[in-house]
Design an enzyme around this catalytic site. Structure first.
Site, PDB file in Angstrom:
ATOM      1  N   ASP A  25       0.830  -1.190   0.000  1.00  0.00           N
ATOM      2  CA  ASP A  25       0.000   0.000   0.000  1.00  0.00           C
ATOM      3  C   ASP A  25       0.880   1.261   0.000  1.00  0.00           C
ATOM      4  O   ASP A  25       1.681   1.439  -0.913  1.00  0.00           O
ATOM      5  CB  ASP A  25      -0.962  -0.073   1.198  1.00  0.00           C
ATOM      6  CG  ASP A  25      -2.030   0.992   1.207  1.00  0.00           C
ATOM      7  OD1 ASP A  25      -3.047   0.815   0.522  1.00  0.00           O
ATOM      8  OD2 ASP A  25      -1.848   2.019   1.901  1.00  0.00           O
ATOM      9  N   HIS A  38      -7.102  -7.015   0.847  1.00  0.00           N
ATOM     10  CA  HIS A  38      -6.054  -6.008   0.779  1.00  0.00           C
ATOM     11  C   HIS A  38      -4.972  -6.245   1.827  1.00  0.00           C
ATOM     12  O   HIS A  38      -3.786  -6.049   1.559  1.00  0.00           O
ATOM     13  CB  HIS A  38      -6.679  -4.627   0.970  1.00  0.00           C
ATOM     14  CG  HIS A  38      -5.689  -3.502   0.943  1.00  0.00           C
ATOM     15  ND1 HIS A  38      -4.958  -3.169  -0.181  1.00  0.00           N
ATOM     16  CD2 HIS A  38      -5.290  -2.635   1.914  1.00  0.00           C
ATOM     17  CE1 HIS A  38      -4.168  -2.141   0.085  1.00  0.00           C
ATOM     18  NE2 HIS A  38      -4.348  -1.797   1.343  1.00  0.00           N
TER      19      HIS A  38
END
Length: 292
Positions: free
Chosen positions: A107, A272
């Site tokens: 990320d 994620h």
């Protein structure tokens, strides 16, 4: 008490411009640096780090502006540029005696890792990227109703004042919404860990916003300059992503291949927060990258 990775030392090390970074360091062997994402800290790597520590020196810092690391005021756009944050990581590794190392980011940490790969090709031996596309490409692929998944990118791109106030006034709800919505397996993030992320994020609102604001300004400028110059990542690169390309209408592998000629692009069924949800898969991918 700050949660950290069991069996690792927790240290403070110099970054750049007087900024100190907190880091968990453990294991022995060739060095691997693991960079966390949003809204998290180095703790997200706890499972992967323990697995890698039998073969490697594993270094898990909190990025500047996050966790227990320093949070300098954003007196200019460069303070939280990915170029500056990448230089922090290179300085931290050098302080531990590592002039060359492998780097893996998730990320926001993956955007820092991407910039490190372009700015410090002589330093990075291998590069791993989890669940992003480069900043320049990110803005290109966010369009139409599906782009609502990235609403926070637009919120935190606004001029100083409003985003910080809005987020501070509802910090747990704001940060918690991402921990809930992006999780493929909520059980992979137990309550003490989730609470640690929320506390750390609530204490870091101005610097987190500054990090995101940089990605709507100076980071785009830096990426565009590299694209215009034909710059590419010189080291082996592994990218693991959810199937965002299918959801947002672009070819994720092609996006990455334009930047990384030596590319292993993989899709994962994990959510994620894949380093916590699928640590064996992520560890195996990192090990495979390091053998290339």
């Amino acid at each position: 008490m700050t949660l950290t990775i069991p069996g690792f030392d927790h240290v403070r090390l110099p970054g750049t411009a007087g900024v100190e970074l907190a880091a968990a360091v453990g294991g022995g062997g060739s060095p691997v640096v693991l960079l966390h994402g949003f809204p998290q800290t180095h703790l997200m790597w706890r499972h992967v780090a323990e697995r890698l520590a039998g073969e490697h020196t594993v270094i898990c810092p909190d990025l500047r502006g996050y966790g227990a690391s320093d949070k300098p005021a954003a007196t200019g756009p460069e303070v939280y540029s990915k170029r500056t944050m990448a230089a922090d990581v290179v300085a931290l590794a050098a302080a531990l005696g590592h002039e060359r190392f492998a780097l893996v980011g998730h990320d926001r940490g993956a955007l820092v890792a991407f910039r490190a790969g372009l700015d410090h090709p002589e330093t990075l031996t291998h590069l791993g990227i989890l669940d992003v596309v480069p900043t320049l490409d990110m803005w290109d692929v966010l369009h139409g109703v599906p782009a609502a998944v990235g609403y926070h990118l637009f919120l935190m791109a606004q001029p100083p004042g409003l985003p910080e106030t809005m987020i501070t006034n509802s910090a747990d709800a704001f940060f918690g919404s991402f921990l809930d919505a992006w999780a493929g397996n909520p059980d992979a993030m137990p309550d003490p860990v989730r609470s640690a992320y929320l506390r750390a994020s609530a204490a870091s609102v101005p610097s987190i916003v500054a990090d995101y604001r940089a990605s709507a300004g100076i980071d785009v400028t830096h990426d565009q300059a590299d694209q215009d110059a034909g710059s590419q990542l010189a080291m082996p690169v592994t990218v693991l992503q959810q199937n965002w390309g299918a959801r947002l209408g672009y070819d994720a592998a092609a996006v990455w291949n334009a930047w990384a000629p030596d590319l292993d692009h993989r899709l994962t069924g994990a959510g994620h927060f894949m380093a916590e949800e699928a640590p064996d898969e992520i560890t195996d991918a990192i090990r495979g990258l390091l053998l290339r």
